[in-house]
Design an enzyme around this catalytic site. Structure first.
Site, PDB file in Angstrom:
ATOM      1  N   ASP A  22      78.378 -33.050  19.124  1.00 57.98           N
ATOM      2  CA  ASP A  22      77.623 -31.946  19.726  1.00 57.98           C
ATOM      3  C   ASP A  22      76.326 -32.334  20.453  1.00 57.98           C
ATOM      4  O   ASP A  22      75.534 -33.123  19.920  1.00 57.98           O
ATOM      5  CB  ASP A  22      77.187 -30.939  18.657  1.00 57.98           C
ATOM      6  CG  ASP A  22      78.263 -30.615  17.644  1.00 57.98           C
ATOM      7  OD1 ASP A  22      79.370 -31.137  17.744  1.00 57.98           O
ATOM      8  OD2 ASP A  22      77.971 -29.818  16.745  1.00 57.98           O
TER       9      ASP A  22
HETATM   10  C1  FRU Z   1      80.528 -29.043  15.368  1.00 56.86           C
HETATM   11  C2  FRU Z   1      79.965 -29.536  14.048  1.00 56.86           C
HETATM   12  C3  FRU Z   1      78.790 -28.680  13.612  1.00 56.86           C
HETATM   13  C4  FRU Z   1      78.042 -29.625  12.709  1.00 56.86           C
HETATM   14  C5  FRU Z   1      78.232 -30.953  13.406  1.00 56.86           C
HETATM   15  C6  FRU Z   1      78.337 -32.134  12.478  1.00 56.86           C
HETATM   16  O1  FRU Z   1      81.237 -30.029  16.059  1.00 56.86           O
HETATM   17  O2  FRU Z   1      80.976 -29.551  13.057  1.00 56.86           O
HETATM   18  O3  FRU Z   1      79.158 -27.476  12.985  1.00 56.86           O
HETATM   19  O4  FRU Z   1      76.693 -29.290  12.601  1.00 56.86           O
HETATM   20  O5  FRU Z   1      79.425 -30.844  14.161  1.00 56.86           O
HETATM   21  O6  FRU Z   1      78.370 -33.340  13.196  1.00 56.86           O
END
Ligand code: FRU
Length: 533
Positions: A22
């Site tokens: 992300d």
């Molecule tokens: C989305 C996610 C979020 C989390 C992060 C962990 O891709 O699963 O919900 O904060 O990635 O890396």
């Protein structure tokens, strides 16, 4: 060449190696754009997550700095997951992020820059009063990804949303604070939906009813609507609604113009997830970042030594029709445009295919407008065709129809053993025409270990009135990122050809429909290679 180099992108955001997911806490601060992102410093699979950090003056050339946030305290020993930045009224940026504590509970923490006069904001401090939001009354293993907070001057409170779920119900929990330090859960979530499962990475922001300018997240009042976007970990897709934020009730109510579940509107109908917007005060625009995962095998991610990219940052605004958003690559991308080739007023008869030659088409930006002189032969639209992705996979780019399929073959080998199709198809429904846009990667690679789903979306245009439709496609070695109808329908695919790589990639424009299609104009630019971390 090594597999690691074949598929690396030139102008899409990625670090030199290892896993990314992300985008986190994008912001503009003292003349610098910042992008943080979920990053594994030790390998090309997910794990050991820190907030890696890069800075830029133009959203295109990126310089890496030290990770901004990494596990260092009891409240984040097991990971620093996604979150957002809020610029406080005195100009101080505050990070809210999800920390994973020793019990593997998901809690919300705050961090501030150590030195506000450092425009690169390299060092961040996590106060000992963290976490600022604990897991009271929520599911501690499904409670994460705080949004940018907004301020209501009437009651002098900040508000922020955290994603969650209760059973199958996706939830946007709402918290209020006077001082950005003590946060209290409101009686009801800002919004929820019964059947979607977990809401990851929510995003909530205002959009202007007029024009393309963005609005700062706290702006409220007449002349705007709100957008709520969520990422569904079950389907790995996002969807959004446009609606009303009832400030007094602390409720968001979607307009009834699109579905409020996994069948709803998407920013991107392809490989695009965990996205986040921010307001850019320098150019008065709202900018969207989204993560595009590999769709190669895990073994190949390990062999490549890297996995994941960010899509091109996009400006986004509310369409004139008030029902959906429109997105367009930030204008800065055009500074990478180099050698240009094109076509003008070229009629494509049924079965015609014209090659666009003279540039490196594995690293290109292509804009084309198709004129549709007649819609007479458009195939009837079956109202049972609800799901555009399934429709694309049933039809593909080589099934002849009345009007279309027509579009581009990108990342093609010379003799078309490999090709990825980006195309439109027009259907005739009872009282209107329906425009379908597809990515067909079914022949994109002779390698068989790659995952190559079709992608599709409808384009909400009055094709009969306009008589034409535009397409822009960004090609970057293993990425095909398309904007149909001026950015009304977008989709991103990850493509891994074995032959159509580097100089051996070809580009064609084609028409596989019965009716003629005219390319009024096609421009293709070879793209430069910016400084990329
Ligand atoms: C989305 C996610 C979020 C989390 C992060 C962990 O891709 O699963 O919900 O904060 O990635 O890396």
């Amino acid at each position: 060449p090594l597999i690691s180099n074949l598929y690396r992108t030139a102008y899409h955001f990625q670090p030199p190696r290892h896993w990314i997911n992300d985008p986190n806490g994008p912001m503009y601060y003292k003349g610098i754009y910042h992008l943080f992102y979920q990053y594994n410093p030790y390998g090309s699979v997910w794990g050991n997550i820190v907030w890696a950090h890069s800075v830029s003056t133009d959203l295109i050339n990126w310089t890496p700095v030290e990770p901004g946030i990494y596990p260092s305290k009891p409240f984040d020993v097991n990971g620093c997951w996604s979150g957002s930045v809020t610029i406080l009224p005195d100009g101080t940026p505050a990070i809210l992020y999800t920390g994973i504590d020793a019990q593997n509970h998901q809690i919300q923490n705050i961090a501030y820059p150590k030195n506000l006069s450092d425009p690169y904001l390299i060092e961040w401090v996590k106060p000992d009063y963290n976490p600022v939001i604990n897991t009271n009354g929520v599911n501690a293993s499904a409670f994460r990804d705080p949004t940018t907070a907004w301020y209501n001057p009437k009651d002098k409170h900040w508000r922020v949303v955290v994603g969650s779920r209760r059973g199958d119900r996706g939830l946007a929990y709402l918290y209020r604070s006077k001082d950005f330090k003590r946060w209290v859960k409101t009686a009801h979530p800002l919004h929820s939906s019964a059947t979607t499962g977990m809401w990851e990475c929510p995003d909530f922001f205002p959009v202007s009813l007029q024009g393309q300018n963005g609005l700062d997240t706290s702006v409220n009042g007449p002349g705007l609507k709100h957008v709520l976007k969520v990422s569904l970990d079950v389907t790995r897709y996002e969807y959004y609604t446009v609606g009303k934020y009832l400030t007094e009730l602390d409720k968001y109510v979607p307009d009834n113009t699109s579905a409020d579940d996994h069948t709803g509107l998407r920013y991107d109908y392809g490989n695009f997830y965990a996205s986040k917007t921010f307001y850019d005060p320098a150019k008065h625009r709202r900018i969207l970042w989204g993560w595009s995962n590999e769709s190669d095998s895990v073994a190949d991610d390990v062999a490549k030594g890297w996995a994941g990219i960010q899509t091109i940052p996009r400006s986004l605004w509310l369409d004139k029709n008030g029902r959906q958003l429109v997105q367009w690559p930030v204008e800065e991308l055009e500074t990478l445009r180099g050698k240009q080739v094109g076509l003008k007023n070229t009629v494509l008869k049924s079965g015609d295919m014209v090659e666009v030659k003279g540039i490196l088409t594995s690293q290109a930006d292509v804009e084309v407008t198709f004129d549709l002189p007649s819609l007479e032969d458009a195939e009837p639209f079956d109202p049972l065709w609800m799901d555009p992705q399934i429709l694309c996979s049933k039809k593909g780019a080589n099934t002849k129809s009345g009007v279309g399929p027509f579009g581009l073959f990108v990342l093609s080998s010379e003799k078309m053993e490999e090709r990825t199709a980006v195309f439109f198809q027009v259907y005739r429904a009872v009282d209107k025409h329906v425009v379908l846009m597809c990515h067909d990667p079914s022949r994109s690679s002779l390698r068989n270990e790659v995952y190559i789903p079709y992608y599709g979306g409808f384009v909400d245009v009055d094709i009969k009135k306009e008589g034409k439709i535009s397409l822009r496609t960004l090609i970057d070695h293993s990425v095909v990122e398309s904007f149909g109808g001026g950015g009304k329908t977008c989709m991103t695919s990850r493509i891994y050809p074995s032959m159509a790589v580097g100089e051996k990639a070809h580009l064609f424009v084609f028409n596989n429909g019965l009716e003629d299609v005219k390319v009024t104009e096609l421009n293709a630019w070879e793209m430069g290679r910016p400084k990329m971390n």
